[in-house]
Design a protein around this motif. Structure first.
Motif, PDB file in Angstrom:
ATOM      1  N   GLY A 149       0.808  -1.207   0.000  1.00  0.00           N
ATOM      2  CA  GLY A 149       0.000   0.000   0.000  1.00  0.00           C
ATOM      3  C   GLY A 149       0.843   1.260   0.000  1.00  0.00           C
ATOM      4  N   LEU A 150       1.901   1.265   0.802  1.00  0.00           N
ATOM      5  CA  LEU A 150       2.786   2.439   0.850  1.00  0.00           C
ATOM      6  C   LEU A 150       3.505   2.633  -0.481  1.00  0.00           C
ATOM      7  CD1 LEU A 150       4.292   2.055   4.451  1.00  0.00           C
ATOM      8  CD2 LEU A 150       2.554   3.674   3.671  1.00  0.00           C
ATOM      9  N   ARG A 151       3.949   1.541  -1.058  1.00  0.00           N
ATOM     10  CA  ARG A 151       4.653   1.651  -2.340  1.00  0.00           C
ATOM     11  C   ARG A 151       3.694   2.133  -3.435  1.00  0.00           C
ATOM     12  NH1 ARG A 151       8.813  -2.878  -4.695  1.00  0.00           N
ATOM     13  NH2 ARG A 151       7.030  -3.907  -5.640  1.00  0.00           N
ATOM     14  N   SER A 152       2.478   1.642  -3.402  1.00  0.00           N
ATOM     15  CA  SER A 152       1.483   2.064  -4.385  1.00  0.00           C
ATOM     16  C   SER A 152       1.161   3.544  -4.219  1.00  0.00           C
ATOM     17  CB  SER A 152       0.203   1.240  -4.229  1.00  0.00           C
ATOM     18  OG  SER A 152       0.468  -0.131  -4.365  1.00  0.00           O
ATOM     19  N   ALA A 153       0.992   3.979  -2.962  1.00  0.00           N
ATOM     20  CA  ALA A 153       0.675   5.387  -2.704  1.00  0.00           C
ATOM     21  C   ALA A 153       1.815   6.291  -3.156  1.00  0.00           C
ATOM     22  CB  ALA A 153       0.391   5.590  -1.219  1.00  0.00           C
ATOM     23  N   ALA A 154       3.055   5.877  -2.890  1.00  0.00           N
ATOM     24  CA  ALA A 154       4.208   6.669  -3.313  1.00  0.00           C
ATOM     25  C   ALA A 154       4.236   6.822  -4.825  1.00  0.00           C
ATOM     26  CB  ALA A 154       5.497   6.008  -2.822  1.00  0.00           C
ATOM     27  N   GLN A 155       3.931   5.737  -5.527  1.00  0.00           N
ATOM     28  CA  GLN A 155       3.918   5.785  -6.990  1.00  0.00           C
ATOM     29  C   GLN A 155       2.811   6.697  -7.508  1.00  0.00           C
ATOM     30  OE1 GLN A 155       3.863   1.995  -9.096  1.00  0.00           O
ATOM     31  NE2 GLN A 155       2.437   2.813 -10.609  1.00  0.00           N
ATOM     32  N   MET A 156       1.607   6.536  -6.991  1.00  0.00           N
ATOM     33  CA  MET A 156       0.461   7.285  -7.502  1.00  0.00           C
ATOM     34  C   MET A 156       0.592   8.779  -7.219  1.00  0.00           C
ATOM     35  SD  MET A 156      -2.482   4.514  -6.430  1.00  0.00           S
ATOM     36  CE  MET A 156      -3.862   5.305  -7.232  1.00  0.00           C
ATOM     37  N   ILE A 157       1.101   9.122  -6.020  1.00  0.00           N
ATOM     38  CA  ILE A 157       1.269  10.539  -5.689  1.00  0.00           C
ATOM     39  C   ILE A 157       2.388  11.149  -6.533  1.00  0.00           C
ATOM     40  CG2 ILE A 157       1.984  12.121  -3.861  1.00  0.00           C
ATOM     41  CD1 ILE A 157       0.554  10.250  -1.875  1.00  0.00           C
ATOM     42  N   SER A 158       3.482  10.403  -6.701  1.00  0.00           N
ATOM     43  CA  SER A 158       4.628  10.916  -7.457  1.00  0.00           C
ATOM     44  C   SER A 158       4.252  11.195  -8.909  1.00  0.00           C
ATOM     45  CB  SER A 158       5.784   9.911  -7.405  1.00  0.00           C
ATOM     46  OG  SER A 158       6.248   9.746  -6.086  1.00  0.00           O
TER      47      SER A 158
END
Length: 336
Positions: A149-158
């Motif tokens: 979830g954290l990795r996905s959020a980092a990708q989507m926000i970036s």
């Protein structure tokens, strides 16, 4: 009598609006069903395989069977999961995906809400899906889900940053964030020509926002055992999958409107209805999605993040600068 007539008219309008929303939902669900089917078929042909061919004629009912099986599966939940947030996460992921379609003008007469800030509405509402991803990872009480979830959020926000930046050039040229006005401003030339750099940035960033190949790290089954939704099953998992393909529908429509002239025809072929042109351009983008998935490998996580901040963002800023300079020169703002 006048009040009764006004109330009747208002009720009729609300009923028709609700009916139109249901029709759009059915259209989107139909698209999701057969987008999955054609994706498997197209990738199969590109990789010298057959693809679905068992259920129904030419395998046309394969996705229907898969979805039916998925919906009938047991709805499991980890014993120590946060029950309320575990149930809420799929809704947070899916609801914005359908909500963004309200401002999409499919033709000059087919649109639910003609907002003056249609572009901003789309970007703002789609950002809520990140909360669904983080919530799913945290509420599952599973360290692999949380990391996913954290990795996905980092990708989507970036990647949302260069995505927004790539649209600024179009807004500057049009002078409006209204999606209908953006289409009408492309009567002479589609935005893909003067905004080709922005188009490329948008295309790449959209892939990452959709978690599609080669940016499908959030669902990298071989590395993350499906990432943030590893603990989900049955209809809750189906909602996450549904959100991904509904966003593909929305992003395809947005690309068509911002850069491909929406429903506007190719010169000399104006006798073809606008909705047909919209569907053709939209289908071209969807096919591009399938083509990429059949062709490209997955990026590493470090390459993924580095490319967003060190690659796409500077190019997007350069596109804004070039667009602003060109517009200023055309308007005579620069004087020697």
């Amino acid at each position: 009598m006048a009040n009764l007539l006004q109330q009747t008219t208002s009720l009729w309008n609300v009923t028709m609006f609700a009916l139109a929303a249901v029709v759009l939902l059915l259209v989107v669900l139909g698209f999701v069903t057969y987008a999955i089917y054609f994706e498997r078929k197209v990738i199969g042909w590109m990789q010298l395989r057959i693809g679905p061919n068992r259920v129904g004629p030419l395998g046309l009912l394969q996705t229907v069977a898969d979805v039916a099986k998925l919906l009938m599966k047991e709805d499991t939940r980890p014993q120590n999961a946060d029950k309320a947030l575990f149930a809420l996460a799929p809704v947070l992921a899916y609801a914005p995906a359908f909500g963004v379609l309200a401002v999409i003008p499919f033709t000059d007469s087919i649109q639910f809400a003609d907002l003056g800030i249609g572009v901003l509405y789309y970007i703002a509402l789609s950002g809520i899906t990140v909360l669904g991803v983080i919530t799913a990872g945290w509420a599952s009480n599973n360290k692999y889900s949380l990391i996913g979830g954290l990795r996905s959020a980092a990708q989507m926000i970036s990647y949302e940053v260069p995505l927004v930046m790539s649209v600024v050039g179009v807004v500057l040229m049009t002078g409006s964030m209204n999606l209908r006005e953006i289409v009408e401003a492309q009567k002479d030339v589609w935005n893909i020509v003067p905004q080709f750099l922005g188009f490329l940035v948008f295309l790449v960033a959209a892939q990452a926002e959709l978690n599609r190949t080669p940016f499908d790290l959030p669902e990298a089954e071989s590395e993350l055992v499906a990432g943030y939704h590893v603990e989900y099953s049955g209809f809750r998992f189906a909602m996450f999958m549904l959100a991904e393909y509904v966003y593909m529908f929305g992003m395809g429509a947005l690309v068509t409107i911002l850069f491909l002239g929406g429903w506007l025809p190719i010169p000399g072929l104006s006798f073809i209805p606008g909705i047909v042109w919209f569907i053709l351009k939209f289908s071209l983008y969807v096919f591009f999605q399938f083509w990429l998935r059949a062709t490209m490998p997955r990026l590493r996580a470090d390459q993924l993040m580095s490319f967003a901040w060190k690659g796409l963002l500077p190019v997007a800023l350069l596109n804004i600068l070039i667009t602003a300079v060109v517009i200023s020169v055309q308007n005579g703002s620069f004087h020697s």
